[in-house]
Design a protein around this motif. Structure first.
Motif, mmCIF file in Angstrom:
data_model
loop_
_atom_site.group_PDB
_atom_site.id
_atom_site.type_symbol
_atom_site.label_atom_id
_atom_site.label_comp_id
_atom_site.label_asym_id
_atom_site.label_seq_id
_atom_site.Cartn_x
_atom_site.Cartn_y
_atom_site.Cartn_z
ATOM 1 N N SER A 127 0.811 -1.225 0.000
ATOM 2 C CA SER A 127 0.000 0.000 0.000
ATOM 3 C C SER A 127 0.842 1.271 0.000
ATOM 4 C CB SER A 127 -0.937 0.010 1.218
ATOM 5 O OG SER A 127 -0.180 -0.040 2.421
ATOM 6 N N LEU A 128 2.153 1.152 -0.187
ATOM 7 C CA LEU A 128 3.001 2.338 -0.192
ATOM 8 C C LEU A 128 2.650 3.264 -1.352
ATOM 9 C CD1 LEU A 128 6.531 0.838 0.593
ATOM 10 C CD2 LEU A 128 5.130 2.261 2.105
ATOM 11 N N THR A 129 2.725 4.560 -1.106
ATOM 12 C CA THR A 129 2.513 5.549 -2.152
ATOM 13 C C THR A 129 3.851 5.939 -2.775
ATOM 14 O OG1 THR A 129 2.780 7.437 -0.665
ATOM 15 C CG2 THR A 129 0.561 6.474 -0.851
ATOM 16 N N ARG A 130 3.783 6.621 -3.902
ATOM 17 C CA ARG A 130 4.999 7.111 -4.535
ATOM 18 C C ARG A 130 5.791 7.988 -3.563
ATOM 19 N NH1 ARG A 130 7.267 8.028 -9.516
ATOM 20 N NH2 ARG A 130 5.552 6.921 -10.530
ATOM 21 N N GLU A 131 5.096 8.850 -2.853
ATOM 22 C CA GLU A 131 5.767 9.767 -1.933
ATOM 23 C C GLU A 131 6.468 9.004 -0.817
ATOM 24 O OE1 GLU A 131 2.647 10.082 -3.046
ATOM 25 O OE2 GLU A 131 3.066 11.751 -4.437
ATOM 26 N N GLN A 132 5.846 7.958 -0.304
ATOM 27 C CA GLN A 132 6.459 7.166 0.761
ATOM 28 C C GLN A 132 7.707 6.431 0.262
ATOM 29 O OE1 GLN A 132 2.839 5.012 1.704
ATOM 30 N NE2 GLN A 132 2.748 5.939 3.747
ATOM 31 N N ILE A 133 7.646 5.894 -0.951
ATOM 32 C CA ILE A 133 8.806 5.207 -1.519
ATOM 33 C C ILE A 133 9.943 6.198 -1.739
ATOM 34 C CG2 ILE A 133 9.678 3.946 -3.528
ATOM 35 C CD1 ILE A 133 6.866 2.706 -3.781
ATOM 36 N N GLU A 134 9.621 7.399 -2.205
ATOM 37 C CA GLU A 134 10.643 8.429 -2.393
ATOM 38 C C GLU A 134 11.297 8.803 -1.077
ATOM 39 O OE1 GLU A 134 8.775 10.772 -6.278
ATOM 40 O OE2 GLU A 134 8.334 11.463 -4.249
ATOM 41 N N THR A 135 10.491 8.898 -0.016
ATOM 42 C CA THR A 135 11.027 9.251 1.296
ATOM 43 C C THR A 135 11.933 8.151 1.841
ATOM 44 O OG1 THR A 135 9.085 10.608 1.811
ATOM 45 C CG2 THR A 135 10.401 9.845 3.674
ATOM 46 N N MET A 136 11.546 6.908 1.615
ATOM 47 C CA MET A 136 12.322 5.773 2.111
ATOM 48 C C MET A 136 13.606 5.569 1.313
ATOM 49 S SD MET A 136 9.095 3.169 2.617
ATOM 50 C CE MET A 136 10.106 1.720 2.900
ATOM 51 N N ASN A 137 13.599 6.026 0.063
ATOM 52 C CA ASN A 137 14.740 5.798 -0.833
ATOM 53 C C ASN A 137 15.128 7.097 -1.525
ATOM 54 O OD1 ASN A 137 14.743 2.633 -0.801
ATOM 55 N ND2 ASN A 137 12.626 3.203 -1.197
ATOM 56 N N PRO A 138 15.680 8.039 -0.791
ATOM 57 C CA PRO A 138 15.927 9.380 -1.344
ATOM 58 C C PRO A 138 16.938 9.417 -2.474
ATOM 59 C CG PRO A 138 16.965 9.133 0.818
ATOM 60 C CD PRO A 138 16.086 7.944 0.626
ATOM 61 N N ARG A 139 17.736 8.364 -2.632
ATOM 62 C CA ARG A 139 18.763 8.360 -3.676
ATOM 63 C C ARG A 139 18.288 7.697 -4.961
ATOM 64 N NH1 ARG A 139 24.347 6.396 -1.027
ATOM 65 N NH2 ARG A 139 25.115 7.150 -3.044
#
Length: 232
Positions: A127-139
């Motif tokens: 259920s992760l959102t794009r924003e959550q994935i970006e936050t978890m993987n900033p690089r």
């Protein structure tokens, strides 16, 4: 089970790529073409329960390994597995008999106990959102975030539950079956410094990609490829 495969390049010099849990062959979208440019015919699998491969009643590590042996050619120049793919490769390496094996932050020790491996942590990723994935993987690059969203939709979360049986077990290989490199995140939560030292004592070459997270090839692709020099 015959697995879905994707190929880059052509020729007799073969490289095999095996992804980690929740991913599929698309995690190698840069590594596959880069190896092809070096003269390899690169074959990347989708493990059972992932991507375009079939679903199953069992997702034990031995099942994944048997699928590799059934699907992939023996005697490849290179076999590279990340995380769960690293564990899977280590169980299949004797039969696959590649000339070289590379284990990228392999899942050779899943912690158990109250703060250990919990399948629900993985299944919640659905259920992760794009924003959550970006936050978890900033690089990560934006395209990798999109690929993560797509692969999570196809991933069978039942795969996470069969790994409970190996949590807490020491799955470090006793010795390298073929000349083998272990390349690690910094820090690695799967292969700590003590286990890295054990691997070195057992005959593995161990390298660390400074500052990289668990999915090294997405966090720092250039650093990942540099860590493979002399092995590819």
């Amino acid at each position: 089970m015959q697995l879905h495969t994707t190929t880059w390049g052509e020729g007799d010099r073969i490289a095999l790529l095996i992804h980690g849990i929740m991913a599929d062959h698309r995690t190698w979208r840069r590594a596959g073409p880069a190896l092809a440019e070096r003269g390899y015919r690169v074959i990347a699998v989708d493990l059972r329960g992932h991507g375009a491969s079939g679903r199953a009643d069992s997702y034990a590590p031995r099942d994944y390994a048997d699928d590799l042996v059934e699907t992939l050619p023996a005697g490849a120049e290179l076999a590279l597995g990340h995380s769960l793919g690293g564990l899977t490769l280590s169980l299949a390496v004797e039969q696959l008999a590649p000339r070289h094996a590379v284990y990228a932050d392999p899942a050779w020790h899943l912690p158990d106990g109250e703060d250990g491996y919990r399948p629900e942590v993985f299944t919640q990723a659905k259920s992760l959102t794009r924003e959550q994935i970006e936050t978890m993987n900033p690089r990560w690059e934006a395209v990798d975030v999109g690929i993560e969203l797509a692969t999570l939709k196809l991933w069978d979360e039942a795969t996470a539950y069969d790994l409970v049986d190996v949590a807490g077990r020491d799955l470090l290989p006793a010795k390298p079956v073929v000349p083998s490199l272990v390349t690690l995140a910094d820090p690695s939560f799967l292969v700590n410094k003590q286990r890295a030292a054990q691997l070195t004592e057992r005959g593995f070459e161990v390298r660390t990609v400074a500052g990289a997270g668990h999915t090294i090839h997405r966090d720092d692709f250039d650093g990942f490829m540099t860590s493979l020099e002399g092995w590819i």
